[in-house]
Scaffold this active site. Structure first.
Site, PDB file in Angstrom:
ATOM      1  N   TYR A  55      35.696 143.118  62.583  1.00 58.76           N
ATOM      2  CA  TYR A  55      34.466 143.908  62.495  1.00 58.76           C
ATOM      3  C   TYR A  55      34.232 144.811  63.701  1.00 58.76           C
ATOM      4  O   TYR A  55      34.313 144.372  64.846  1.00 58.76           O
ATOM      5  CB  TYR A  55      33.248 142.988  62.349  1.00 58.76           C
ATOM      6  CG  TYR A  55      32.077 143.689  61.701  1.00 58.76           C
ATOM      7  CD1 TYR A  55      31.974 143.729  60.318  1.00 58.76           C
ATOM      8  CD2 TYR A  55      31.127 144.358  62.448  1.00 58.76           C
ATOM      9  CE1 TYR A  55      30.930 144.401  59.697  1.00 58.76           C
ATOM     10  CE2 TYR A  55      30.078 145.035  61.830  1.00 58.76           C
ATOM     11  CZ  TYR A  55      29.981 145.048  60.456  1.00 58.76           C
ATOM     12  OH  TYR A  55      28.951 145.719  59.841  1.00 58.76           O
TER      13      TYR A  55
ATOM     14  N   ARG B 121      27.058 149.066  58.307  1.00 56.32           N
ATOM     15  CA  ARG B 121      27.451 150.308  58.989  1.00 56.32           C
ATOM     16  C   ARG B 121      27.997 151.356  58.029  1.00 56.32           C
ATOM     17  O   ARG B 121      28.494 151.036  56.956  1.00 56.32           O
ATOM     18  CB  ARG B 121      28.552 149.981  60.018  1.00 56.32           C
ATOM     19  CG  ARG B 121      28.129 148.979  61.091  1.00 56.32           C
ATOM     20  CD  ARG B 121      27.294 149.629  62.149  1.00 56.32           C
ATOM     21  NE  ARG B 121      26.917 148.715  63.224  1.00 56.32           N
ATOM     22  CZ  ARG B 121      26.798 149.073  64.496  1.00 56.32           C
ATOM     23  NH1 ARG B 121      27.034 150.306  64.867  1.00 56.32           N
ATOM     24  NH2 ARG B 121      26.413 148.205  65.402  1.00 56.32           N
TER      25      ARG B 121
ATOM     26  N   LYS C 194      34.362 150.296  71.835  1.00 52.23           N
ATOM     27  CA  LYS C 194      33.706 149.623  72.962  1.00 52.23           C
ATOM     28  C   LYS C 194      34.738 149.119  73.976  1.00 52.23           C
ATOM     29  O   LYS C 194      34.527 149.192  75.184  1.00 52.23           O
ATOM     30  CB  LYS C 194      32.869 148.455  72.461  1.00 52.23           C
ATOM     31  CG  LYS C 194      31.843 148.841  71.411  1.00 52.23           C
ATOM     32  CD  LYS C 194      30.846 149.829  71.948  1.00 52.23           C
ATOM     33  CE  LYS C 194      29.726 150.063  70.943  1.00 52.23           C
ATOM     34  NZ  LYS C 194      28.749 151.037  71.448  1.00 52.23           N
TER      35      LYS C 194
ATOM     36  N   HIS D   2      27.428 154.473  77.670  1.00 53.64           N
ATOM     37  CA  HIS D   2      26.951 154.204  76.309  1.00 53.64           C
ATOM     38  C   HIS D   2      25.834 155.206  76.005  1.00 53.64           C
ATOM     39  O   HIS D   2      24.656 154.863  76.009  1.00 53.64           O
ATOM     40  CB  HIS D   2      26.449 152.763  76.270  1.00 53.64           C
ATOM     41  CG  HIS D   2      26.204 152.220  74.908  1.00 53.64           C
ATOM     42  ND1 HIS D   2      25.368 151.151  74.668  1.00 53.64           N
ATOM     43  CD2 HIS D   2      26.695 152.572  73.693  1.00 53.64           C
ATOM     44  CE1 HIS D   2      25.349 150.876  73.379  1.00 53.64           C
ATOM     45  NE2 HIS D   2      26.146 151.726  72.767  1.00 53.64           N
TER      46      HIS D   2
ATOM     47  N   ARG E  87      29.374 142.324  66.823  1.00 55.83           N
ATOM     48  CA  ARG E  87      30.130 142.049  68.045  1.00 55.83           C
ATOM     49  C   ARG E  87      29.821 140.634  68.535  1.00 55.83           C
ATOM     50  O   ARG E  87      28.694 140.159  68.434  1.00 55.83           O
ATOM     51  CB  ARG E  87      29.758 143.053  69.146  1.00 55.83           C
ATOM     52  CG  ARG E  87      30.344 144.435  68.913  1.00 55.83           C
ATOM     53  CD  ARG E  87      30.017 145.392  70.041  1.00 55.83           C
ATOM     54  NE  ARG E  87      28.618 145.714  70.094  1.00 55.83           N
ATOM     55  CZ  ARG E  87      27.715 145.143  70.875  1.00 55.83           C
ATOM     56  NH1 ARG E  87      28.082 144.212  71.740  1.00 55.83           N
ATOM     57  NH2 ARG E  87      26.448 145.491  70.837  1.00 55.83           N
TER      58      ARG E  87
ATOM     59  N   SER F  21      22.286 149.027  71.874  1.00 56.47           N
ATOM     60  CA  SER F  21      22.773 149.109  70.500  1.00 56.47           C
ATOM     61  C   SER F  21      21.620 149.024  69.502  1.00 56.47           C
ATOM     62  O   SER F  21      20.685 148.247  69.689  1.00 56.47           O
ATOM     63  CB  SER F  21      23.743 147.955  70.227  1.00 56.47           C
ATOM     64  OG  SER F  21      24.783 147.994  71.163  1.00 56.47           O
TER      65      SER F  21
ATOM     66  N   CYS G 263      19.207 151.039  68.715  1.00 49.94           N
ATOM     67  CA  CYS G 263      17.875 151.511  69.131  1.00 49.94           C
ATOM     68  C   CYS G 263      17.681 152.961  68.722  1.00 49.94           C
ATOM     69  O   CYS G 263      16.885 153.687  69.325  1.00 49.94           O
ATOM     70  CB  CYS G 263      17.707 151.400  70.640  1.00 49.94           C
ATOM     71  SG  CYS G 263      17.414 149.729  71.204  1.00 49.94           S
TER      72      CYS G 263
ATOM     73  N   ASP H 245      27.214 157.883  70.499  1.00 52.42           N
ATOM     74  CA  ASP H 245      27.355 156.521  71.052  1.00 52.42           C
ATOM     75  C   ASP H 245      27.952 156.473  72.452  1.00 52.42           C
ATOM     76  O   ASP H 245      27.529 155.662  73.250  1.00 52.42           O
ATOM     77  CB  ASP H 245      28.217 155.681  70.093  1.00 52.42           C
ATOM     78  CG  ASP H 245      28.138 154.194  70.389  1.00 52.42           C
ATOM     79  OD1 ASP H 245      27.038 153.711  70.708  1.00 52.42           O
ATOM     80  OD2 ASP H 245      29.177 153.510  70.320  1.00 52.42           O
TER      81      ASP H 245
END
Ligand code: OXD
Ligand code: MN
Length: 618
Positions: free
Chosen positions: A231, A399, A240, A260, A88, A282, A284, A307
């Site tokens: 991406y 990913r 998002k 989130h 991102r 993000s 974690c 998420d």
């Protein structure tokens, strides 16, 4: 022409909130997008298997997807992005609210008119020579109490196939758009036309993108415009951009929350069931937590989401939550049979892998997938790799994109219309120091304070300096579509509405390090020991020590049986270091200072109390 059918005619600032409604508006938007972006053809996406197969075959022929071995990884493919399009782009992500103050100090703001002009110029002819796919989708189950519809136009077939996994995409979502149904328009182009202005043909590449990237949100008109990246969160606009940035604005206006957060259901050895929502920045370990394999007997974790959670006060006064997504877009590196066997099983088939390494057998590999790397690989850039190469084989933000219903621990309630009632909210971050293993908020305001003061070491999920500590309030720093301080005020208000039905709030830190820089807590399956304390707190079965930073478990309150932890390690994780916290409080004061006069008074009071309590805490 300007890039929106909806807004150019707006008479002035803030006079309109709400997106377009109905089928006619959709058809005229698609017509306008065709005129603006000038694609060769338009394909309305129906979500069928035949369509998936056709688009996949085209991408394989074009070299954009590499089929994996059908025995080892059935129905799965590898995509390699452009090396400059791997995460991102937070500094190119904009909230274009009419008033700058409405974006708040943590967002990049751009004047909506100026941004519309720039987008108009960038989108003009941007899809020449390409197909424009029209992708209707639902966030949340179709017909759910707080489900929302959206339509993305995109010239990226990778985005279409990924959105098919990540949302309820296709004919049913389109059919749900009735004459007056609101839907969110999301315009996306990779920004690499195949025909130049003078008509000359331009070459295609396996991963088209543009050096210039713009991810723009117009909260008043609920529009998303994304240019130049293919991406993840930059391009899968349902995730998002919609489910967090635009949905957070909707949620504030309509009295719910878009967060989130992962969602899980926990059943204790005594057979009692609780639902937990947990916010972490993000990369974690949200996916690992949502799919936790308990190391202690008798516990059962069921996954609901990894998420994003949409939460609303229900008719019974409790807070109910849904996972608006339908798949997982998880970070691959660090995921393996020992750390997350459930994720490994989820991605056994029907998965799109991006920027992982390829084995000679046609399977995938990344750092942490197995203890020892294979002798030879093709790395994420397509170059030969051996363990001696001295560079990672997979990109750190590589990913996997897998359907949620392939997850062996998926809860039977993961896609119910009303969702699940939340008992506890957990906030976490990646903190080498200060933040204890677990603590409980004294009350809702204290819980909001915990959320507002999450700080975390930055990861590879976004571009930027990895490892640097930054405040990431509610793990929403890159994702809140309005002023963060107003987000805190909204949370305080929701708490007021929930009253005694409000979930209890906890803060955790799996990432504490000792003086030698080693992780103190084993994490992963052993995090069940922390959930065990949380559940016993909910059930009023265990005590806690009062401290300036919340209620802390004492050593004997936690189930640490069988763990090889030194006394010093336990002390490090469970006790408050007053010096460290006095400087943490100073950092919090600076952090709150960014919000000027907009900081909710209860949070300012909570900080003063922390400073006061720490002043004479030995
Ligand atoms: C994600 C992120 O992709 O937070 O979930 O970056
Ligand atoms: Mn995320």
């Amino acid at each position: 022409m300007t890039p929106s059918t909806f807004s150019p005619a707006l008479p002035g600032p803030s006079l309109r909130t709400g997106g377009p409604r109905g089928r006619q508006a959709l058809e005229s938007w698609v017509r306008d997008m065709r005129v603006l972006a000038q694609p060769d053809r338009i394909v309305w996406i129906d979500g069928s298997e035949a369509e998936r197969q056709r688009i996949t075959d085209e991408m394989v022929r074009a070299g954009s997807l590499i089929p994996l071995d059908p025995e080892l990884r059935p129905g799965s493919h590898l995509a390699r992005s452009d090396p400059d399009d791997v995460a991102r782009v937070e500094d190119r992500t904009f909230i274009c609210a009419e008033r700058e103050a409405d974006a708040g100090p943590t967002n990049n703001w751009r004047d909506p008119a100026a941004m519309r002009e720039e987008l108009g110029a960038r989108f003009a002819g941007a899809m020449r020579g390409r197909t424009m796919y029209v992708v209707p989708f639902s966030m949340g189950p179709l017909g759910g109490a707080i489900s929302q519809l959206g339509v993305q136009v995109t010239d990226s077939p990778y985005v279409v196939l990924s959105t098919r996994i990540m949302t309820r995409m296709g004919a049913a979502a389109l059919a749900a758009i009735g004459p007056d149904t609101e839907w969110v328009p999301a315009a996306h182009t990779v920004g690499m036309p195949l025909v130049a202005d003078d008509g000359a043909a331009l070459p295609d590449v396996p991963w088209p993108s543009n050096a210039v990237k713009i991810i723009a949100h117009f909260p008043e008109t609920r529009e998303i415009w994304s240019y130049g990246s293919g991406y993840g969160g930059n391009a899968l606009l349902a995730k998002k951009c919609f489910a967090l940035r635009i949905a957070s604005v909707m949620a504030r206006e309509e009295g719910w929350l878009a967060e989130h957060m992962l969602l899980l259901r926990l059943t204790s050895p005594a057979g009692r069931t609780h639902h937990i929502a947990a916010a972490f920045p993000s990369a974690c370990g949200k996916t690992n937590f949502a799919m936790l394999t308990p190391s202690r007997p008798g516990w059962k974790v069921e996954t609901i989401g990894d998420d994003i959670a949409w939460l609303r006060p229900g008719e019974d006064g409790r807070l109910w939550a849904i996972n608006p997504e339908a798949g997982f877009f998880g970070v691959a590196p660090g995921t393996g049979e020992t750390t997350n066997p459930t994720a490994m099983a989820t991605m056994r088939s029907n998965t799109i892998f991006t920027n992982v390494a390829l084995t000679p057998e046609g399977d995938v590999w990344w750092e942490g997938r197995t203890p020892e790397p294979p002798a030879e690989l093709t790395d994420w850039r397509g170059l030969p790799w051996t363990p001696a190469s001295g560079r990672p084989a997979a990109h750190p933000n590589a990913r996997f994109t897998s359907p949620a219903d392939q997850c062996p621990t998926i809860s039977s309630d993961w896609d119910t219309l009303d969702g699940v009632p939340i008992d506890a909210i957990v906030f976490g971050g990646r903190r080498a120091s200060n933040v204890p293993l677990v603590s409980e908020a004294a009350d809702w305001t204290d819980g909001v304070f915990m959320g507002a003061t999450i700080a975390s070491e930055q990861t590879a999920a976004a571009e930027g300096p990895v490892g640097e500590l930054r405040f990431d309030p509610f793990a929403m720093l890159p994702f809140c579509g309005y002023d963060m301080a107003d987000h805190w005020a909204h949370w305080l208000e929701i708490g007021g509405r929930l009253g005694r039905h409000a979930p209890r709030v906890f803060r955790v830190n799996w990432f504490r390090k000792d003086d030698e820089g080693r992780y103190v807590w084993p994490g992963f399956g052993d995090n069940i020991r922390v959930l065990d304390w949380i559940v016993r707190r909910l059930e009023h079965e265990v005590g806690a020590a009062v401290s300036p930073i919340g209620l802390l478990p004492r050593r004997h309150d936690l189930d640490l049986a069988g763990l090889d932890l030194s006394d010093a390690a336990v002390r490090t994780m469970l006790t408050l270091d007053p010096r460290g916290w006095r400087s943490e409080a100073r950092r919090i004061e600076q952090h709150f200072g960014r919000f000027d006069g907009n900081l909710p008074a209860p949070l300012a009071r909570r900080l003063r109390k922390l400073q006061h309590d720490l002043a004479d805490y030995a």
